[in-house]
Design an enzyme around this catalytic site. Structure first.
Site, PDB file in Angstrom:
ATOM      1  N   ARG A 135      17.902   9.172   3.950  1.00  0.00           N
ATOM      2  CA  ARG A 135      17.513   7.780   3.649  1.00  0.00           C
ATOM      3  C   ARG A 135      17.079   7.050   4.918  1.00  0.00           C
ATOM      4  NH1 ARG A 135      21.003   3.928   3.564  1.00  0.00           N
ATOM      5  NH2 ARG A 135      22.676   5.182   2.664  1.00  0.00           N
ATOM      6  N   TYR A 138      -1.601  -7.377  -7.725  1.00  0.00           N
ATOM      7  CA  TYR A 138      -1.029  -6.368  -8.632  1.00  0.00           C
ATOM      8  C   TYR A 138       0.138  -6.982  -9.430  1.00  0.00           C
ATOM      9  CZ  TYR A 138       0.946  -1.870 -10.051  1.00  0.00           C
ATOM     10  OH  TYR A 138       1.427  -0.815 -10.779  1.00  0.00           O
ATOM     11  N   ASP A 160      -2.273  -5.622   1.032  1.00  0.00           N
ATOM     12  CA  ASP A 160      -2.173  -4.438   0.177  1.00  0.00           C
ATOM     13  C   ASP A 160      -3.542  -3.761   0.211  1.00  0.00           C
ATOM     14  OD1 ASP A 160      -2.221  -2.602  -1.919  1.00  0.00           O
ATOM     15  OD2 ASP A 160      -0.878  -3.787  -3.187  1.00  0.00           O
TER      16      ASP A 160
HETATM   17  C1  LIG Z   1      -0.450   0.895  -8.094  1.00  0.00           C
HETATM   18  C2  LIG Z   1      -0.450  -0.273  -7.212  1.00  0.00           C
HETATM   19  C3  LIG Z   1       0.747  -0.787  -6.664  1.00  0.00           C
HETATM   20  C4  LIG Z   1       2.105  -0.242  -7.024  1.00  0.00           C
HETATM   21  O1  LIG Z   1       2.301   1.062  -6.591  1.00  0.00           O
HETATM   22  P1  LIG Z   1       3.237   2.135  -7.348  1.00  0.00           P
HETATM   23  O2  LIG Z   1       3.046   3.349  -6.509  1.00  0.00           O
HETATM   24  O3  LIG Z   1       2.741   2.267  -8.752  1.00  0.00           O
HETATM   25  O4  LIG Z   1       4.635   1.599  -7.304  1.00  0.00           O
HETATM   26  C5  LIG Z   1       0.649  -1.840  -5.785  1.00  0.00           C
HETATM   27  N1  LIG Z   1      -0.541  -2.395  -5.468  1.00  0.00           N
HETATM   28  C6  LIG Z   1      -1.699  -1.945  -5.987  1.00  0.00           C
HETATM   29  C7  LIG Z   1      -2.983  -2.598  -5.605  1.00  0.00           C
HETATM   30  C8  LIG Z   1      -1.697  -0.874  -6.871  1.00  0.00           C
HETATM   31  O5  LIG Z   1      -2.854  -0.433  -7.402  1.00  0.00           O
END
Ligand SMILES: *Cc1c(COP(=O)(O)O)cnc(C)c1O
Length: 394
Positions: free
Chosen positions: A59, A112, A184
């Protein structure tokens, strides 16, 4: 650790972060171990105090995961990376580490869904405050900032509306107010967009998407530019426990090596598919950053080194037409997620956003015939042939 800082992107994809194990294995092996033996009491004490290199407990850190984290940090031009069990584990760890009672976050309104949902449903119970604005409009960000604002969180391009936020301009505004910026970067990958170079402090990924690229794992990552921010995030990850598993890390390390090859192929096709759709009589409009008709085409050219593989388009005829298209495609796979080797198609109004009222959907820019499309690496002609025959049935 292999440092490839001065080498090209494809070289980094293959070799960054690698290290040699005792047998000279060409790839980083899977250390499927939960715990690691100390040489003696002093070594154990030194590992815990950070005075010695060495792993303690998975972890906290693990060789297979560590190699991936170092590779991602080099690809994003960051200080260090942290890998997570999912993209959402990465998002919630960033929030947990940086927000708190009375603190405020400004975020993209079309972020998201779960990245917004966890603030509204869970972090609100701990006194965290939030504003969701259209971050493509810089003046809306300025207006939303308060003395308690500590984090500006943006996603660009957005899903599924494909709106673009000017990362460099946002970073300038944020830093004027001593606010950290997290981007992101899932929709681009470090191949087409490097937010840290544009001034962001943290970059985040769902590596489920482009980075792994093979639809066989769920995973996430954050990369920080500054050592202090990194340490904060790492400590929260260790406490919250959203760490990646060594097997996930191994598959991701394998998948990421071909990121640029996959993106090159998919982007080339995406451009042709966008042009095909834009001329099709049954399509109202196409939103793709590479088309001159995209309202932020110039900004896309400035901050992205490629236009990506994601687009949305509006089929004439509303919800029914969208659903008929979904039922008529044969090669394109009807599924959520994106950024993999296979072309995926999805109809938000009847699927991902069906839970919203028609009014809320329209407010979020989800029109009834909107289709989200993720272009894979199949032959472009085959994808177009499939879309053609499916649109004939609409
Ligand atoms: C899919 C996605 C997430 C979340 O990711 P997971 O791996 O499904 O937990 C976050 N931000 C964006 C833009 C995504 O497309």
């Amino acid at each position: 650790m292999n440092n490839t800082d001065n080498q090209g992107f494809n070289t980094q994809l293959v070799h960054a972060g690698d290290y040699e194990d005792m047998y000279g294995s060409v790839i980083v092996p899977i250390y499927q171990a939960s715990t690691f033996k100390f040489k003696n009491a002093q070594h154990g004490a030194d590992c815990f105090a950070g005075r010695a290199d060495g792993f303690i407990y998975t972890r906290i850190g693990n060789p297979t995961i560590d190699a991936l984290e170092n590779k991602l940090a080099q690809l994003e031009h960051g200080y260090r990376g942290i890998a997570f069990a999912s993209g959402m584990a990465a998002v919630s760890t960033v929030y947990m580490a940086l927000l708190g009672q009375g603190k405020h976050i400004v975020s993209t309104d079309a972020v998201y869904g779960p990245s917004r949902g966890i603030l509204e449903r869970d972090f609100s119970r701990f006194g965290v405050e939030y504003s969701f604005v259209n971050t493509a409009h810089l003046e809306e960000i300025e207006k939303a900032i308060r003395p308690q604002t500590v984090l500006l969180y943006i996603e660009t391009p957005t899903n599924p509306t494909i709106e673009i936020t000017d990362i460099a301009a946002v970073a300038q505004i944020a830093h004027k107010h001593n606010i950290l910026v997290c981007v992101d970067n899932t929709f681009c990958s470090p191949y087409t967009q490097k937010p840290l170079d544009l001034g962001a402090d943290i970059v985040l990924h769902s590596i489920t998407k482009f980075i792994n690229g093979h639809a066989d794992i769920v995973g996430g990552a954050v990369i920080a530019k500054d050592p202090d921010v990194y340490k904060k995030l790492r400590q929260t990850m260790i406490y919250l426990g959203g760490n990646m598993d060594p097997h996930q890390a191994y598959l991701t390390s394998r998948g990421v090596k071909t990121l640029a090859l996959r993106m090159d192929k998919s982007q080339e096709s995406a451009m042709k598919i966008a042009q095909f759709l834009e001329q099709h009589p049954k399509i109202e409009w196409v939103k793709y950053p590479g088309l001159p008709s995209h309202p932020q085409h110039e900004l896309a050219k400035k901050q992205m080194s490629g236009f990506g593989t994601m687009m949305s388009f509006e089929v004439k005829g509303g919800i029914q037409a969208g659903a008929t298209l979904m039922d008529s495609v044969k090669l394109c796979t009807l599924a959520v997620s994106l950024g993999g080797v296979e072309t995926l198609i999805q109809h938000p109004a009847s699927m991902t956003h069906a839970g919203l009222s028609a009014e809320a959907r329209h407010e979020a820019g989800i029109t009834d015939g909107l289709v989200r499309f993720s272009v894979g690496i199949e032959e472009c002609e085959d994808i177009i042939t499939d879309l053609k025959q499916a649109l004939d049935k609409v």
